[in-house]
Design a protein around this motif. Structure first.
Motif, PDB file in Angstrom:
ATOM      1  N   ARG A   1       0.815  -1.215   0.000  1.00  0.00           N
ATOM      2  CA  ARG A   1       0.000   0.000   0.000  1.00  0.00           C
ATOM      3  C   ARG A   1       0.848   1.263   0.000  1.00  0.00           C
ATOM      4  O   ARG A   1       0.333   2.368   0.160  1.00  0.00           O
TER       5      ARG A   1
ATOM      6  N   ARG B   1     -10.862  -1.643   6.166  1.00  0.00           N
ATOM      7  CA  ARG B   1      -9.425  -1.896   6.246  1.00  0.00           C
ATOM      8  C   ARG B   1      -8.574  -0.839   5.555  1.00  0.00           C
ATOM      9  O   ARG B   1      -7.366  -1.002   5.426  1.00  0.00           O
ATOM     10  N   GLU B   2      -9.170   0.247   5.088  1.00  0.00           N
ATOM     11  CA  GLU B   2      -8.412   1.284   4.390  1.00  0.00           C
ATOM     12  C   GLU B   2      -8.643   2.638   5.053  1.00  0.00           C
ATOM     13  O   GLU B   2      -9.763   2.945   5.481  1.00  0.00           O
TER      14      GLU B   2
END
Length: 341
Positions: free
Chosen positions: A8, A204-205
């Motif tokens: 990421r 989750r982001e």
């Protein structure tokens, strides 16, 4: 987890096994006075100096977190473009009212009974702004900590270099609320310590940092001070060009020299000095003097070009266009010193 984070774009560095602190430096880096600046350890594959050694290099990540590794994962927040609110839930005595929400006055008539941790102070700040508390923001990644706290993750806007703080220090958003950004790291979700696991909650982001929190972080000093370039002295040749304006016929220097001086003074201010406007005004006046027979056309253009070049070196084409436009407009209105146009 290290690979997931790096995927990421979040640079990672090792944490000591079972702990939330960075893995220890090598012996050489523990020497008094030694710092990360100029240290060759990270380049040599050693994780010295904590988040300063954070990397996205897949080979290095495999080396550090390969089979059998018990290292935890830390993320360097600044390079990752992250701003994380670290909300503590320590049950302890309240500080003075002016330290609960720095810069926000809490009147003595307000009952603070029951207020005891960062969840409460952040909730009060959000309520004052008419917003949902970040602790309850289900649009972004949140991570429960083993101590009962919460990490609320956001993505920083481009161009904002947010700085770390602690909820009890000089730069603070709220009591028991730390800000993790440039100059700090955050424990990656899923990391296991002796105290427990950093458990992600919901999505989750990270979401983009909300506008109201941007304003609050600016208000509480979480951006570095703007560095204003030191004034540059006006080059001597520029001053000489201004004095040379007196070489025309009587009265010329009294009209053109002050305007050329304004252009020359722009040399001390790299930008934001209204240079184009000042050069255009000087060129317009020079054109009027040329039309009135008070100044030679070639001399006027030379003075303008020389002063402009010394104030803004390397911008000849731009300056020439401004000068030509101003002169052309000025020659259509002769400037008579007796006051008639």
């Amino acid at each position: 987890m290290a690979r997931w984070c790096a995927g990421r774009g979040w640079p990672v560095h090792p944490l000591a096994p079972g702990r939330k602190t960075p893995a220890g430096n090598c012996d050489a880096c523990r020497a008094p006075g030694h710092t990360h600046r100029g240290c060759g350890c990270p380049a040599a594959g050693r994780w010295c100096h904590g988040f300063h050694a954070a990397t996205l290099d897949s080979a290095r990540i495999e080396q550090w977190w390969g089979a059998g590794s018990h290292l935890g994962v830390g993320i360097a927040c600044g390079p990752a473009g992250l701003v994380v609110l670290d909300i503590d839930a320590h049950d302890c005595r309240l500080p003075q009212r002016d330290r609960l929400l720095p810069g926000v006055r809490i009147d003595a008539s307000v009952d603070l009974t029951g207020l005891s941790n960062g969840f409460h102070t952040l909730g009060v700040l959000a309520a004052l702004r008419g917003r949902v508390s970040p602790a309850d923001d289900d649009t972004t990644l949140r991570v429960r900590t083993p101590s009962g706290g919460l990490h609320v993750w956001y993505r920083a806007h481009r161009g904002h270099r947010w700085q770390c703080s602690t909820g009890s220090g000089g730069r603070a958003l709220a009591w028991q609320v730390d800000v993790r950004a440039h100059g700090g790291y955050i424990v990656a979700p899923g990391t296991v310590t002796e105290a427990g696991t950093y458990e992600p909650v919901g999505v989750r982001e990270p979401a983009l940092l909300p506008a109201w929190l941007v304003r609050e972080l600016e208000r509480t000093g979480h951006l570095p001070p703007v560095r204003v370039p030191a004034p540059r002295p006006v080059p001597p040749r520029a001053r000489q060009a201004v004095l040379a304006a007196g070489g025309g016929r009587d009265g010329t220097s009294g009209l053109l020299a002050p305007l050329l001086a304004e252009v020359a003074a722009c040399a001390a201010v790299p930008e934001g000095a209204a240079f184009s406007e000042k050069l255009n005004r000087a060129a317009y006046t020079a054109g009027g003097l040329v039309a009135a027979g008070r100044l030679e056309a070639g001399e006027a253009e030379r003075l303008l070009r020389e002063t402009a070049e010394l104030a803004r070196p390397g911008q000849r084409r731009r300056c020439a266009a401004i000068i030509r436009s101003g002169l052309d407009a000025g020659v259509r209105r002769p400037l008579h010193l007796g006051g008639r146009a």
